[in-house]
Design an enzyme around this catalytic site. Structure first.
Site, PDB file in Angstrom:
ATOM      1  N   HIS A  55      -2.061   0.055  -9.767  1.00  0.00           N
ATOM      2  CA  HIS A  55      -2.613  -0.838  -8.793  1.00  0.00           C
ATOM      3  C   HIS A  55      -3.095  -2.250  -9.662  1.00  0.00           C
ATOM      4  O   HIS A  55      -4.489  -2.497  -9.299  1.00  0.00           O
ATOM      5  CB  HIS A  55      -3.582  -0.249  -8.144  1.00  0.00           C
TER       6      HIS A  55
ATOM      7  N   ARG B  42       0.782  -1.216  -0.187  1.00  0.00           N
ATOM      8  CA  ARG B  42      -0.091  -0.049   0.118  1.00  0.00           C
ATOM      9  C   ARG B  42       0.867   1.174  -0.021  1.00  0.00           C
ATOM     10  O   ARG B  42       2.021   1.393   0.527  1.00  0.00           O
ATOM     11  CB  ARG B  42      -1.000   0.059   1.246  1.00  0.00           C
TER      12      ARG B  42
END
Ligand code: NDP
Ligand code: OXD
Length: 308
Positions: A271, A223
């Site tokens: 992502h 993340r």
């Protein structure tokens, strides 16, 4: 007939059809009907604010994502309702491939050769053996363990770091905050596969990057909040890092004008390191529902106190 609400962002009907095939005795819906039937199961990615809080009769929340910081921060998963995160062979395969692709591209100078080709320059670069490089993987969970095992099988000297000690054949394990610096000391490559929690926020900062061998590679598949971005950019600018392969960011999509976009030593993916494939993830979630209805213990329930 228990109701399953599919509230994922994309391909809801594809997910719904797969659930209907797996669990034919259930009422699978993609929008909440205006009736009094309780919604026993909610299948969510990043649900719109208010959706989970509006449901009644929830028994299990099934997250399409492995990382659940968004759901926890929403405060909408009712106390006492298990939140099950995604652990799925498709997700594991994707992450292992992405990490290996980024590490190998750097190790074999492929980023540099792409830049040399753009200038039509024929210039062999120095090469090293994998066994001459050390890779540290932060996180030894469902994704970190197989990624580390593959890097070790390729020949890299491989380490992992986790909260509790984890045993992976051929990999050196480090556990606990007081062993973080030792885990990263002299590493040529640092791979982040930690969840986003209070304890992992801003973990990868200048002090930690300074522990790495000079000119190394940073790979972030966990993340964005785990990186201190200005410290990463500073390390890239002064050569302490030679490259960063980043898939996740504090703000997504990455904003126009973000310095990562134009940095010549930053390799951005949007992502996509590991995505939840409908077929494999529905099989896993249907299994969770069957377990729940048999009264068996659920797997991969999020520990809300730990945050992952
Ligand atoms: P797991 O929960 O299985 O593993 C998490 C690992 O991190 C564990 O080894 C855990 O330690 C370790 N950890 C957590 N907090 C700490 C801490 N404070 N100190 C040291 N170690 C810590 O998660 P997954 O492997 O399934 O997924 C990891 C993350 O990857 C997800 O949370 C998500 O953010 C990200 N992800 C990104 C994707 C992408 O496409 N970019 C796709 C899927 C996931 P311990 O073993 O001791 O519990
Ligand atoms: C996840 C992700 O957490 O895709 O599953 O990032």
């Amino acid at each position: 007939m228990r109701r399953i609400l599919i509230a994922v962002r994309n391909n809801r009907e594809v997910f719904a059809d797969l659930f209907r095939a797996e669990l034919p005795g259930h009422d699978v819906v993609t929008t909440e009907p205006d009736d009094a039937t309780p919604t026993a199961y909610a299948v969510v990615g990043l649900p719109p604010p208010g959706l989970l809080a509006s449901l009644h009769g929830l028994e299990v929340v099934l997250s399409l994502n492995a990382g659940v910081e968004y759901l926890l921060a929403s405060g909408e998963v009712p106390d006492g309702v298990p939140l099950v995160r995604m652990v799925d062979p498709g997700l594991v395969a994707g992450m292992v491939e992405w990490v290996a692709a980024r590490v190998l591209a750097w190790h074999r100078n492929l980023f540099d050769y792409a830049a040399l080709q753009a200038e039509a320059r024929w210039k062999p670069l120095p090469e090293k053996l994998a066994s001459e490089r050390t890779v540290t993987v932060l996180g030894a969970g469902e994704l970190g363990r197989p990624a580390a095992a593959l890097l070790s099988a390729i020949g890299f000297r491989t380490r992992v770091w986790s909260r509790e000690p984890r045993e992976i054949p051929g990999v050196t394990g480090f556990a606990g905050r007081d062993r973080l610096a030792a885990a990263v000391e002299g590493a040529d490559v640092l791979v982040n596969l930690l969840p986003s929690t209070a304890a992992t926020t801003d973990l990868i900062d200048q002090a930690l990057l300074d522990r790495m061998a000079p000119g190394g590679l940073l790979v972030n598949g966990g993340r964005g909040a785990t990186l201190v971005d200005r410290d990463v950019l500073a390390a890239l600018d002064d050569g302490r890092l030679s490259a960063a392969a980043l898939d996740v960011f504090r703000t997504e999509p990455l904003a126009d004008g973000d310095p990562y976009w134009g940095h010549p030593r930053v390799f951005v993916t949007p992502h996509v390191a590991a995505i939840s494939h409908a077929r494999t993830s529905v099989a896993v979630m249907a299994d969770t529902i069957r377990r729940h209805e048999r009264g068996d213990q659920l797997l991969h329930v999020v520990d809300r106190a730990r945050g992952y």
